[in-house]
Design a protein around this motif. Structure first.
Motif, mmCIF file in Angstrom:
data_model
loop_
_atom_site.group_PDB
_atom_site.id
_atom_site.type_symbol
_atom_site.label_atom_id
_atom_site.label_comp_id
_atom_site.label_asym_id
_atom_site.label_seq_id
_atom_site.Cartn_x
_atom_site.Cartn_y
_atom_site.Cartn_z
ATOM 1 N N VAL A 1 0.672 -0.957 0.076
ATOM 2 C CA VAL A 1 0.178 0.104 0.263
ATOM 3 C C VAL A 1 0.403 1.140 -0.150
ATOM 4 O O VAL A 1 -0.012 2.617 0.179
ATOM 5 N N GLY A 2 2.026 0.941 -0.260
ATOM 6 C CA GLY A 2 2.957 1.997 -0.448
ATOM 7 C C GLY A 2 4.484 2.161 -0.041
ATOM 8 O O GLY A 2 4.910 0.580 -0.237
ATOM 9 N N TYR A 3 5.255 2.730 0.233
ATOM 10 C CA TYR A 3 6.885 2.659 -0.038
ATOM 11 C C TYR A 3 7.931 4.141 0.638
ATOM 12 O O TYR A 3 6.575 5.024 1.120
ATOM 13 N N TYR A 4 9.018 3.591 1.186
ATOM 14 C CA TYR A 4 9.976 4.500 1.586
ATOM 15 C C TYR A 4 10.700 4.462 1.222
ATOM 16 O O TYR A 4 12.076 3.721 0.970
ATOM 17 N N ASP A 5 11.997 5.757 0.222
ATOM 18 C CA ASP A 5 13.010 5.009 -0.406
ATOM 19 C C ASP A 5 13.575 6.236 0.211
ATOM 20 O O ASP A 5 13.629 7.722 -0.410
ATOM 21 N N ALA A 6 14.621 6.442 0.820
ATOM 22 C CA ALA A 6 15.525 7.118 1.500
ATOM 23 C C ALA A 6 16.743 7.700 0.448
ATOM 24 O O ALA A 6 16.739 8.791 0.941
ATOM 25 N N SER A 7 16.539 6.930 -1.387
ATOM 26 C CA SER A 7 17.279 8.256 -1.699
ATOM 27 C C SER A 7 16.902 8.949 -2.967
ATOM 28 O O SER A 7 17.483 9.652 -3.398
ATOM 29 N N LEU A 8 15.311 8.833 -2.538
ATOM 30 C CA LEU A 8 14.331 10.208 -2.897
ATOM 31 C C LEU A 8 14.429 11.588 -2.211
ATOM 32 O O LEU A 8 15.346 11.536 -1.156
ATOM 33 N N PRO A 9 14.537 12.581 -2.341
ATOM 34 C CA PRO A 9 14.282 13.842 -1.523
ATOM 35 C C PRO A 9 13.133 13.539 -0.808
ATOM 36 O O PRO A 9 12.055 13.155 -1.222
ATOM 37 N N PRO A 10 13.420 14.573 0.006
ATOM 38 C CA PRO A 10 12.946 14.757 1.578
ATOM 39 C C PRO A 10 11.309 14.212 1.513
ATOM 40 O O PRO A 10 10.327 13.705 1.965
ATOM 41 N N ASP A 11 11.051 15.174 0.204
ATOM 42 C CA ASP A 11 8.993 15.353 0.041
ATOM 43 C C ASP A 11 8.770 14.066 -0.542
ATOM 44 O O ASP A 11 7.230 14.121 -0.813
ATOM 45 N N GLN A 12 9.231 13.314 -1.465
ATOM 46 C CA GLN A 12 9.449 12.654 -1.786
ATOM 47 C C GLN A 12 9.247 10.810 -1.791
ATOM 48 O O GLN A 12 9.342 9.958 -2.354
ATOM 49 N N ARG A 13 9.825 11.139 -0.500
ATOM 50 C CA ARG A 13 10.391 9.560 0.043
ATOM 51 C C ARG A 13 9.370 8.721 0.329
ATOM 52 O O ARG A 13 9.658 7.667 0.344
ATOM 53 N N PHE A 14 7.863 9.058 0.961
ATOM 54 C CA PHE A 14 7.224 8.140 2.036
ATOM 55 C C PHE A 14 5.511 8.454 0.594
ATOM 56 O O PHE A 14 5.396 10.108 1.123
ATOM 57 N N VAL A 15 4.923 7.432 0.644
ATOM 58 C CA VAL A 15 4.039 7.288 -0.313
ATOM 59 C C VAL A 15 2.876 6.051 0.614
ATOM 60 O O VAL A 15 3.163 5.292 0.831
ATOM 61 N N LEU A 16 1.740 7.026 0.575
ATOM 62 C CA LEU A 16 0.617 5.709 1.120
ATOM 63 C C LEU A 16 -0.440 5.626 0.624
ATOM 64 O O LEU A 16 -0.876 7.288 0.609
#
Length: 812
Positions: free
Chosen positions: A441-456
């Motif tokens: 249902v989502g992801y967290y990617d620390a390699s992306l910019p801070p405002d794009q790291r977390f999607v739910l």
């Protein structure tokens, strides 16, 4: 000495990679009476996940051995030991993997270490034991799943690497998840080991920054049943509906069992990579209490060919126990210890959900690429197998590896020995066919910019209890706009009372910590959510009080005009001619001005109206009192003139009377001119009396000027009163001095009571009091001086004769 621990699975090769996995999850301890040779530790209950790790490692090694471009003429062997999910067995396995089965004689040492690298452990606590034990020997350890942040310390663990990310990122991601879903009140459960303690510390630190409060933090270890029971009771009694469980898979299984036994349902569990995607945990029984669980796990990557390998090739090459006709009796004897593993030879349904298999795959390839570099391998010429490799060389080579595996992942290690964090958010759901699944249902990617790291994607989530509506977990409900938060003494900051903002203060957002003071000319609305302009108050023509005062003012003007008309029509009669009719008409004119000047006090104050109202009032009243004073003096002089030998009237004739009125009035005019020149009255917004409204009034400018104007009026009125009082007993049928005395008495009484009323009446009532004083004193002069004469003119015309006024008519 006890017998050395044998590897669970092994194969010889030119180079050897060791491994320590908890293939079994339960350990049976031997007798520690020290009266006989120590028995080997025995284990039971296969851990599917860790057995698959062993298979994945063997699969990868076999793939590399077939590869002609990577370590072309070098074969990789392996020794896989079972730690039985126990610290005691783990230590035994570590010593075995470092030393080998037998002690070598000094003359047989060839300088080659028995092991070149170790893959493992899968839990942080045992990985710490493994890394600390191998650290002095600089043997590289690569863990596929240990996330404890403590392992990032290169001073303590200089030869540790991992193909998973540090729990430092997972702690931050958990706090982001909880904050994103609006939960500010959570419970926390952790494993009492390095994995749980360090991981929970990371979450608590991140949660504090996100203003998330933790109701309780409980911990237990798998062997501590009392602490587990206590933790379950605290969870049961807590008010938090969301539980963050930073525990390993083994502890989570025990916790789920207790929650099921005590029928504790409806809690929203937030999980971590250690257990959230464990296929062994998601069962119909556990789903009853754990359904809707949400948490982070590693990405699910399928290794091509591995699914078929685990049910066919593995059993044929590594454990050929299923072909009993083709194996020797010695092999059959060894197969007896694999009976519980052999039960899985036709089962592979759990493999698609095992998310760490790709990490094992990448760990083995990392060692292979490091060895490829150290052995100076070339595809056509092969590798320099004669080179002696020391573990420290392998550590340095691992720091430099940089490659891409067949399923597309790029592998390299950062300065802490870890990889970039990339988590998948999964939700425990029941599919339409009744099967249980981990729904991404989502992801967290620390390699992306801070405002794009977390999607739910919250619309795809099934919450605890199978609900479609997100549960609420707050210590205190949100404070609406118009209120502020007030912390409850002795409780976390998330527990607060909502206090309504004081008048004149607002809060225009939810959960405001403080109320904002409105600007000086603004006031809060009834909801205390916004500042609005204060109501401006002044005595207007449209309000009831203003209308009443205007009516009496115009009524006074009308009555005065009627009296003037009556006097003018009877100007030749004795009662009008008596006592200087010219002064009478001038007095009537001044009374009309007095009544009209009260109108200047009504309406919105302006610069001109403020200057006009006080000066007009002062001058018209002095004109009025001057006329009355003139009439009083005339009465006295007229009496003196009747005495024998008196010639006083020639000194106070009509010309002197007009001059006296003019002189008295000129003094007031002079005072008003000085007042307006030095410090004139001006419009003023008075916010002293009322905080919620502005009193628009005329500021006097100079209090001395206003006092001088009133004082001069009072002086003339007092002089007039004294003279009239002295003349009240003079013999005359119509002694005007009596009426002047009475009018002055009322006049003085009105203005004496005006002063305290003026000072104590706030706002528009101050103006109303002043108008009332003007009207009252004007009516007193009009009624007391002129109404007796009007009465005689209209109703007693027979008394309107010179003889009657002089007192020479006979009385019956």
């Amino acid at each position: 000495m006890g017998d050395p621990k044998d590897p669970l699975l092994s194969m010889d090769g030119d180079v050897t990679i060791g491994a320590v996995f908890p293939v079994h999850s339960k350990e049976r301890l031997p007798s520690f009476e020290f009266t006989q040779k120590p028995e080997l530790l025995s284990c039971s209950s296969v851990s599917y996940r860790d057995f698959r790790f062993s298979q994945a490692m063997i699969y990868t090694i076999e793939e590399i051995n077939r590869n002609k471009s990577l370590l072309p003429n070098v074969s990789i062997g392996y020794k896989i030991y079972d730690s039985c999910a126990s610290r005691l067995s783990a230590m035994s396995a570590i010593m075995a993997v470092m030393n080998g089965r037998e002690f070598a004689a000094a003359d047989r040492c060839n300088g080659q270490p028995p092991i070149h690298a170790i893959i493992g452990e899968t839990e942080s606590a045992t990985t710490v034991i493994l890394s600390r034990t191998t650290g002095p020997f600089k043997i590289p350890v690569i863990s596929p799943s240990s996330g404890c942040e403590c392992l990032s310390n290169r001073k303590d663990f200089p030869s540790f690497f991992r193909t998973t990310s540090s729990d430092y990122y997972q702690g931050k991601a958990l706090a982001l998840l909880v904050k994103h879903l609006g939960w500010t009140w959570v419970g926390a459960v952790k494993s009492d080991n390095d994995y749980g303690n360090y991981g929970m510390d990371n979450f608590l630190n991140a949660a504090k920054k996100e203003e998330i409060c933790v109701e309780y933090t409980v911990k237990f270890y798998r062997t501590e049943s009392e602490k587990l029971q206590k933790a379950v009771q605290i969870i049961k009694q807590g008010t938090a509906k969301v539980i963050v469980a930073f525990v390993s898979m083994f502890e989570m299984g025990l916790l789920i069992d207790q929650l099921s036994i005590q029928n504790i349902t409806g809690l929203q569990m937030i999980g971590v990579v250690g257990w959230i995607s464990s296929k062994t945990l998601i069962t119909p029984n556990s789903f009853r209490v754990m359904g809707g669980s949400l948490g982070f796990t590693v990405r699910k990557i399928q290794i091509e060919g591995f699914l078929d390998y685990v049910i066919k090739a593995f059993w044929e090459t590594t454990l050929p126990c299923s072909q009993r006709d083709d194996v020797s009796s010695k092999v059959l004897l060894n197969c007896s210890k694999y009976q519980d593993l052999l039960m899985l030879r036709n089962y592979n349904e759990d493999v698609p959900e095992e998310r760490y298999l790709s990490n094992v795959y990448k760990a083995v390839y990392a060692v292979a690429y490091a060895l490829h570099s150290l052995l100076k391998c070339k595809e056509q010429e092969g590798c320099e197998k004669a080179l002696t490799l020391q573990p420290q060389q392998v550590v340095e080579a691992l720091k430099k590896v940089n490659f891409t595996v067949k399923f597309g992942d790029h592998v390299w290690f950062d300065s802490t020995g870890g990889v970039v964090a990339h988590y998948e958010v999964v939700n425990w759901q029941q599919a339409s066919d009744g099967s249980l699944q981990f729904k991404p249902v989502g992801y967290y990617d620390a390699s992306l910019p801070p405002d794009q790291r977390f999607v739910l994607n919250t619309e795809n989530i099934i919450w605890a209890g199978g609900q479609r509506e997100k549960p609420r977990s707050v210590c205190s409900e949100s404070c609406p706009p118009g209120t502020r938060k007030a912390a409850q003494k002795g409780r976390p900051v998330c527990c607060y009372d909502c206090i309504t903002c004081a008048d004149g203060e607002i809060s225009n957002e939810t959960d405001s910590n403080n109320c904002q003071q409105c600007p000086e000319e603004y006031w809060s609305n009834t909801e205390n959510t916004e500042c609005v302009l204060k109501a401006v108050e002044f005595l207007s023509f449209t309000e009831v009080m203003g209308i009443v005062l205007v009516f009496f003012s115009l009524f006074g003007v009308g009555i005065t005009l009627l009296v003037a008309i009556l006097f003018y029509s009877k100007k030749d009669t004795p009662i009008v001619k008596a006592n200087n009719s010219e002064l009478s008409f001038l007095l009537l004119f001044s009374l009309i001005l007095c009544f009209l000047c009260s109108l200047t006090f009504i309406g919105r104050p302006t610069e001109w109206s403020c200057m006009l109202r006080h000066t007009a009032f002062g001058i018209t009243f002095v004109l009025c009192i001057s006329c009355v004073l003139g009439k009083t003096i005339v009465v006295l002089m007229a009496f003196k003139a009747t005495l024998p030998g008196s010639n006083v009237m020639k000194w106070f004739g009509p010309a002197q009377q007009r001059l006296s009125v003019l002189a008295f009035t000129f003094v007031q005019v002079l005072i008003c001119v000085l007042w307006l020149t030095i410090s004139p009255p001006f419009p003023y917004k008075n916010m002293r009396y009322f905080k919620e409204k502005i009193i628009l009034e005329c500021n006097l400018g100079s209090t001395i000027g206003f006092s001088a104007v009133l004082g001069y009026i009072g002086l003339l009125a007092l002089l007039c009163f004294i003279l009239a009082f002295l003349a009240r007993t003079l013999p005359d049928n119509f002694n005007e001095a009596k009426f002047i005395t009475f009018s002055m008495l009322i006049f003085c009484a009105v203005w004496i009571t005006f002063i305290p009323s003026y000072v104590s009446s706030p706002g528009k009532f101050t103006v109303a009091v002043e108008i009332f004083a003007i009207l009252a004193s004007s009516f007193s002069l009009l009624f007391c001086i002129f109404f007796p004469k009007c009465y005689i003119i209209l109703f007693k015309p027979e008394q309107n004769t010179k003889q009657h006024l002089m007192g020479k008519t006979q009385t019956k």
